[in-house]
Design an enzyme around this catalytic site. Structure first.
Site, PDB file in Angstrom:
ATOM      1  N   LYS A   1      11.981 -15.100 -20.338  1.00 38.64           N
ATOM      2  CA  LYS A   1      12.362 -13.762 -19.876  1.00 38.64           C
ATOM      3  C   LYS A   1      13.043 -13.046 -21.067  1.00 38.64           C
ATOM      4  O   LYS A   1      12.937 -11.766 -21.651  1.00 38.64           O
ATOM      5  CB  LYS A   1      13.626 -13.825 -17.942  1.00 38.64           C
ATOM      6  CG  LYS A   1      12.754 -14.594 -17.455  1.00 38.64           C
ATOM      7  CD  LYS A   1      11.686 -13.366 -16.880  1.00 38.64           C
ATOM      8  CE  LYS A   1      10.647 -13.230 -16.907  1.00 38.64           C
ATOM      9  NZ  LYS A   1       8.910 -13.569 -16.782  1.00 38.64           N
TER      10      LYS A   1
ATOM     11  N   TRP B   1      -3.187  -1.836  -1.067  1.00 40.09           N
ATOM     12  CA  TRP B   1      -3.238  -2.708  -2.398  1.00 40.09           C
ATOM     13  C   TRP B   1      -3.580  -4.134  -1.377  1.00 40.09           C
ATOM     14  O   TRP B   1      -2.896  -4.993  -0.307  1.00 40.09           O
ATOM     15  CB  TRP B   1      -1.527  -3.482  -2.293  1.00 40.09           C
ATOM     16  CG  TRP B   1      -1.295  -4.319  -2.811  1.00 40.09           C
ATOM     17  CD1 TRP B   1      -0.687  -5.659  -2.914  1.00 40.09           C
ATOM     18  CD2 TRP B   1      -0.973  -4.801  -4.462  1.00 40.09           C
ATOM     19  NE1 TRP B   1      -0.886  -7.104  -3.790  1.00 40.09           N
ATOM     20  CE2 TRP B   1      -0.952  -6.034  -4.976  1.00 40.09           C
ATOM     21  CE3 TRP B   1      -1.922  -3.586  -5.508  1.00 40.09           C
ATOM     22  CZ2 TRP B   1      -0.623  -6.695  -6.150  1.00 40.09           C
ATOM     23  CZ3 TRP B   1      -1.914  -4.163  -6.561  1.00 40.09           C
ATOM     24  CH2 TRP B   1      -1.786  -5.658  -7.264  1.00 40.09           C
TER      25      TRP B   1
ATOM     26  N   GLU C   1      12.018 -21.003 -18.047  1.00 37.38           N
ATOM     27  CA  GLU C   1      11.190 -19.812 -16.868  1.00 37.38           C
ATOM     28  C   GLU C   1      12.292 -19.292 -17.975  1.00 37.38           C
ATOM     29  O   GLU C   1      12.404 -17.468 -17.953  1.00 37.38           O
ATOM     30  CB  GLU C   1      11.204 -19.678 -15.926  1.00 37.38           C
ATOM     31  CG  GLU C   1      11.122 -18.204 -15.018  1.00 37.38           C
ATOM     32  CD  GLU C   1       9.818 -17.472 -16.118  1.00 37.38           C
ATOM     33  OE1 GLU C   1       8.850 -17.912 -16.323  1.00 37.38           O
ATOM     34  OE2 GLU C   1      10.150 -16.235 -15.899  1.00 37.38           O
TER      35      GLU C   1
ATOM     36  N   LYS D   1       0.540  -6.525 -19.763  1.00 36.07           N
ATOM     37  CA  LYS D   1       0.696  -7.504 -18.683  1.00 36.07           C
ATOM     38  C   LYS D   1      -0.113  -8.051 -17.558  1.00 36.07           C
ATOM     39  O   LYS D   1      -0.217  -9.013 -17.420  1.00 36.07           O
ATOM     40  CB  LYS D   1       0.911  -6.020 -17.550  1.00 36.07           C
ATOM     41  CG  LYS D   1       0.761  -6.953 -15.827  1.00 36.07           C
ATOM     42  CD  LYS D   1       2.647  -7.450 -15.849  1.00 36.07           C
ATOM     43  CE  LYS D   1       3.044  -7.901 -14.412  1.00 36.07           C
ATOM     44  NZ  LYS D   1       3.847  -8.751 -14.239  1.00 36.07           N
TER      45      LYS D   1
ATOM     46  N   CYS E   1       0.952  -0.658   0.146  1.00 34.96           N
ATOM     47  CA  CYS E   1       0.388  -0.100   0.312  1.00 34.96           C
ATOM     48  C   CYS E   1       0.970   1.364  -0.190  1.00 34.96           C
ATOM     49  O   CYS E   1       2.098   1.196   0.650  1.00 34.96           O
ATOM     50  CB  CYS E   1      -1.006  -0.065   1.274  1.00 34.96           C
ATOM     51  SG  CYS E   1      -1.887  -1.509   1.200  1.00 34.96           S
TER      52      CYS E   1
ATOM     53  N   ASN F   1       0.737  -0.565   6.361  1.00 39.81           N
ATOM     54  CA  ASN F   1       1.079  -1.835   4.577  1.00 39.81           C
ATOM     55  C   ASN F   1       2.096  -2.697   5.530  1.00 39.81           C
ATOM     56  O   ASN F   1       2.364  -2.458   6.159  1.00 39.81           O
ATOM     57  CB  ASN F   1       1.987  -0.289   4.435  1.00 39.81           C
ATOM     58  CG  ASN F   1       2.738  -1.148   2.800  1.00 39.81           C
ATOM     59  OD1 ASN F   1       1.916  -2.381   2.967  1.00 39.81           O
ATOM     60  ND2 ASN F   1       3.440  -0.929   2.371  1.00 39.81           N
ATOM     61  N   GLY F   2       1.303  -3.320   5.209  1.00 41.03           N
ATOM     62  CA  GLY F   2       2.120  -4.911   5.546  1.00 41.03           C
ATOM     63  C   GLY F   2       1.046  -5.091   6.380  1.00 41.03           C
ATOM     64  O   GLY F   2      -0.332  -6.125   5.808  1.00 41.03           O
TER      65      GLY F   2
ATOM     66  N   GLU G   1      11.702 -12.322 -24.416  1.00 38.94           N
ATOM     67  CA  GLU G   1       9.874 -11.192 -24.296  1.00 38.94           C
ATOM     68  C   GLU G   1      10.127  -9.655 -23.921  1.00 38.94           C
ATOM     69  O   GLU G   1       9.677  -8.908 -23.817  1.00 38.94           O
ATOM     70  CB  GLU G   1       9.479 -11.980 -23.067  1.00 38.94           C
ATOM     71  CG  GLU G   1       9.683 -11.890 -21.592  1.00 38.94           C
ATOM     72  CD  GLU G   1       8.362 -12.405 -20.297  1.00 38.94           C
ATOM     73  OE1 GLU G   1       6.813 -11.982 -20.826  1.00 38.94           O
ATOM     74  OE2 GLU G   1       9.025 -12.741 -19.228  1.00 38.94           O
TER      75      GLU G   1
ATOM     76  N   HIS H   1      17.768 -35.622 -28.979  1.00 42.31           N
ATOM     77  CA  HIS H   1      16.924 -35.447 -30.048  1.00 42.31           C
ATOM     78  C   HIS H   1      16.318 -35.085 -30.936  1.00 42.31           C
ATOM     79  O   HIS H   1      15.336 -34.628 -31.221  1.00 42.31           O
ATOM     80  CB  HIS H   1      15.777 -36.221 -29.300  1.00 42.31           C
ATOM     81  CG  HIS H   1      15.864 -37.318 -28.218  1.00 42.31           C
ATOM     82  ND1 HIS H   1      16.394 -38.668 -28.648  1.00 42.31           N
ATOM     83  CD2 HIS H   1      16.184 -37.534 -26.718  1.00 42.31           C
ATOM     84  CE1 HIS H   1      16.706 -39.553 -27.481  1.00 42.31           C
ATOM     85  NE2 HIS H   1      16.144 -38.705 -26.640  1.00 42.31           N
TER      86      HIS H   1
ATOM     87  N   ARG I   1       2.225   1.686  -7.068  1.00 43.30           N
ATOM     88  CA  ARG I   1       2.724   0.755  -5.542  1.00 43.30           C
ATOM     89  C   ARG I   1       1.445  -0.386  -6.248  1.00 43.30           C
ATOM     90  O   ARG I   1       1.125  -1.548  -5.458  1.00 43.30           O
ATOM     91  CB  ARG I   1       3.123   1.347  -4.331  1.00 43.30           C
ATOM     92  CG  ARG I   1       3.568   1.771  -3.942  1.00 43.30           C
ATOM     93  CD  ARG I   1       3.682   2.775  -2.763  1.00 43.30           C
ATOM     94  NE  ARG I   1       3.829   1.180  -1.757  1.00 43.30           N
ATOM     95  CZ  ARG I   1       4.922   0.679  -1.109  1.00 43.30           C
ATOM     96  NH1 ARG I   1       6.501   1.678  -1.706  1.00 43.30           N
ATOM     97  NH2 ARG I   1       4.753   0.206  -0.059  1.00 43.30           N
TER      98      ARG I   1
HETATM   99  C1  AGP Z   1       5.201 -13.811 -17.884  1.00 50.27           C
HETATM  100  O1  AGP Z   1       6.876 -13.010 -17.466  1.00 50.27           O
HETATM  101  C2  AGP Z   1       4.579 -13.337 -19.420  1.00 50.27           C
HETATM  102  N1  AGP Z   1       4.689 -11.767 -18.549  1.00 50.27           N
HETATM  103  C3  AGP Z   1       3.125 -13.591 -19.240  1.00 50.27           C
HETATM  104  O2  AGP Z   1       3.583 -15.426 -19.654  1.00 50.27           O
HETATM  105  C4  AGP Z   1       2.569 -14.376 -17.897  1.00 50.27           C
HETATM  106  O3  AGP Z   1       2.881 -15.207 -16.952  1.00 50.27           O
HETATM  107  C5  AGP Z   1       0.947 -14.843 -18.230  1.00 50.27           C
HETATM  108  O4  AGP Z   1       0.462 -13.978 -19.236  1.00 50.27           O
HETATM  109  C6  AGP Z   1       0.466 -15.464 -17.366  1.00 50.27           C
HETATM  110  O5  AGP Z   1      -0.095 -14.030 -16.299  1.00 50.27           O
HETATM  111  P1  AGP Z   1      -1.015 -14.527 -15.160  1.00 50.27           P
HETATM  112  O6  AGP Z   1       0.100 -14.723 -14.183  1.00 50.27           O
HETATM  113  O7  AGP Z   1      -1.281 -13.397 -14.869  1.00 50.27           O
HETATM  114  O8  AGP Z   1      -2.095 -15.436 -15.271  1.00 50.27           O
END
Ligand code: AGP
Length: 613
Positions: free
Chosen positions: A490, A75, A486, A608, A2, A101-102, A493, A509, A27
């Protein structure tokens, strides 16, 4: 996380509170509120659900002369977003308010005790117990009442309090949640969760440390030790950041800031849920009782993107420690394929945002078969949390960077807790194992905190050699294979370099055809049960002159002979390597993307939260 802002001095307080809250909006918030001392010497509280603009619009109509007040953006951690749950919260009389906040870990018991003593609660929040506790201890000094009340509180708090019987002061306390003071030679004092809120007014900042209390007045300020009441000498720092940098508290990007917030995010996710002595886990919000946990026939983990990678790791943990078969599905597949589900199947949608369309649709389909739904989510009150039977919140705080980092390691933490809970309830984890796993998890945040600065430097040096690459392979085995996925995600993307993650054993393979002097291959090689197999795969790459990067153990002398491009990590419980080994991969992707001049926080084509199919 928050946002808190407070001021006492010669200026009109409301514009200061609103401007300060606006500068904390990174935040994240789902509601906002403020309070000030009115002309009739009583407290005036205004709260609005939703964006801060709603509160600003509401206040426009009021001409407030007050010179002391507090503001807050929420938040949500306990209690869905609503006006009633928005801070400030007040005591029964309305003459004392708090913003917080906490997490108050023992708020359930405190709330029950306070209600039993006649207190009336207006919200579902943990915060409100603080107002009623202080109310009970009020005598003739606010600071003393706050100090006495906090002795009963467990958890983390940045807290600010205003009482209309002592309107000449604000009392603030920091304990495991940030709080800074702004001071001025000309008088007047500010407080805030973070520096950006103060920069329009002063660059003279005092950082409160944990267990410190501040008493702010219009012409003076004082800091005391919360536990001994002794005055504390504080240094006044002059901040040179500009406002834009300040939102990221000095980090160039939110993603980097959030990578560095991971120790706290992991800590806050297991805080209050894991007994440090016994390793016993409690997840009351998940609504999973012993009878049900002993009846489940199967677990289905459903997610997208990075959250799907967390699900893949959890499969290794859950099947190892609970003996329950686990399926992992990408949500966009799960929602359309033939599903064989019934009430004995536990379906766990995993989502940072709680709004991802595919995961939400998968959750709704599973519901049609009568499956039990427990979601792991970072946003309180999001759609998935409102529709699930149970919830395990990650307490990572708002994640602004599109590339998920702290939410991912918090998801892994939540899944590890779920694994321990199910194992304990099904007696597949012994008390000794529970203690060992619990201690390993509890030790992780401090270890990551210590390693982060070194890893930031090492990955930056490494990035210099790989910034112009066009392809990348990531390899891992066992519970670290999803971390290879992962790491690849990273990189691709945020740097737009094509990258693929593979099970190390799968290289021969087909993908090994790609190996040549121009192909960087990053392998995760912790000293675990499949270490020798990973090294064999690494030798296959070396024999074909692939450009090797190894992430391995700090005590592993074998790695030097394979490549000079090494990143070393301390030993942790092998099941926790997926959390620890993610960190250098996040940083490497960040450093490469940053060197390529990419928009790290808002990469092209991405959002996002993917709320469409
Ligand atoms: C993660 O770096 C990406 N931005 C994307 O793969 C994300 O994880 C995916 O869209 C799922 O989002 P969510 O966790 O909000 O469901």
């Amino acid at each position: 996380m928050c946002g808190i802002v407070g001021y006492i001095g010669k200026r009109r307080v409301v514009p200061i509170l609103l401007e300060g809250l606006k500068r904390l909006e990174y935040r994240g918030y789902d509601s906002a509120g403020l309070v000030y001392v009115g002309e009739d010497a009583t407290l005036k509280r205004h709260r609005c659900q939703g964006k801060l603009a709603n509160l600003e619009e509401h206040m426009e109509a009021l001409n407030v002369e007050s010179r002391v007040g507090l503001g807050h953006t929420r938040w949500a951690t306990h209690g869905a977003p609503s006006e009633a749950n928005a801070h400030p919260h007040c005591d029964c009389s309305g003459s004392l308010v708090v913003v917080h906040n906490g997490i108050v870990e023992n708020y359930h018991s405190l709330r029950d005790e306070l209600i039993a003593r006649g207190h009336r609660f207006d919200s579902e929040t943990d915060t409100e117990v603080l107002a009623h506790l202080i109310e009970e201890n009020l005598d003739d000094d606010l600071a003393a009442a706050v100090e006495k009340s906090l002795k009963k509180v467990k958890g983390s708090y940045a807290l600010a309090v205003l009482w209309d019987k002592q309107p000449d002061r604000l009392v603030a306390v920091r304990s495991h949640s940030p709080l800074v003071l702004g001071v001025q030679e000309s008088g007047g004092a500010f407080l805030a969760s973070d520096i950006p809120a103060l920069l329009p007014y002063t660059s003279e900042i005092v950082f409160l440390e944990d267990r410190e209390m501040a008493i702010l007045k219009a012409d003076s300020w004082q800091v005391l030790g919360l536990d001994d009441g002794e005055p504390v000498a504080k240094k006044v720092h002059t901040i040179t950041w500009n406002a834009a940098m300040a939102e990221k508290t000095g980090y160039k990007h939110f993603m980097l800031k959030e990578i560095f917030e991971q120790p706290l995010a992991i800590l806050n996710t297991f805080r209050g849920r894991l007994d440090p002595e016994t390793g016993q886990v409690s997840l009351p919000e998940a609504e999973l009782d012993n009878a049900y946990l002993n009846s489940i026939s199967r677990i289905c983990l459903v997610a997208c993107g990075t959250s799907w990678h967390a699900a893949l790791v959890a499969k290794y943990w859950l099947e190892k420690w609970t003996g329950v078969p686990v399926e992992v599905d990408i949500a966009s597949e799960f929602r359309y394929r033939t599903l064989l589900l019934d009430a004995s199947v536990l379906v766990v949608p995993i989502s940072q945002s709680g709004e991802t369309a595919d995961t939400l649709a998968g959750m709704r389909r599973a519901r049609q078969f009568g499956a039990r739904i427990v979601t792991i989510c970072n946003v309180v009150g999001s759609t998935m949390t409102r529709e699930a039977d149970g919830i395990i919140y990650t307490h990572a705080g708002p994640e602004i960077g599109v590339a998920s980092t702290k939410a991912f390691t918090s998801q892994l933490t939540a899944l590890f807790l779920l694994t321990m809970l199910i194992g304990q309830e099904r007696n597949t984890i012994t008390p000794t194992e529970a203690r060992e796993l619990g201690r390993a998890l509890i030790g992780l945040p401090a270890l990551i905190e210590e390693e982060l600065p070194r890893l930031r430097g090492e990955t930056d040096r490494l990035a210099e050699h790989f910034t112009k690459c066009r392809d990348f392979l990531y390899l891992g085995r066992g519970c670290n294979f999803p971390i290879a996925l992962e790491g690849a995600l990273k990189l691709k993307e945020i740097s737009y370099i094509h990258a693929e993650g593979y099970p190390a054993g799968e290289l021969k393979h087909g993908p090994i055809a790609l190996i040549d002097r121009d192909m960087p291959v990053l392998a995760l090689a912790p000293k675990d049960g499949v270490y020798d197999k990973v090294i064999s795969n690494v030798e296959e790459v070396k024999a074909r002159h692939g450009r090797l990067i190894l992430i391995g153990g700090v005590d592993d002398d074998n790695l030097h002979r394979l490549t000079p491009d090494l990143i070393r990590l301390p030993a942790v419980h092998e099941d926790l390597n997926p959390i620890l080994y993610t960190i250098p991969l996040q940083l490497l992707a960040y450093q490469i993307a940053n060197r390529r001049g990419c928009d790290v926080d808002q990469p092209r084509n991405l959002a996002k939260s993917v709320t469409v199919e």
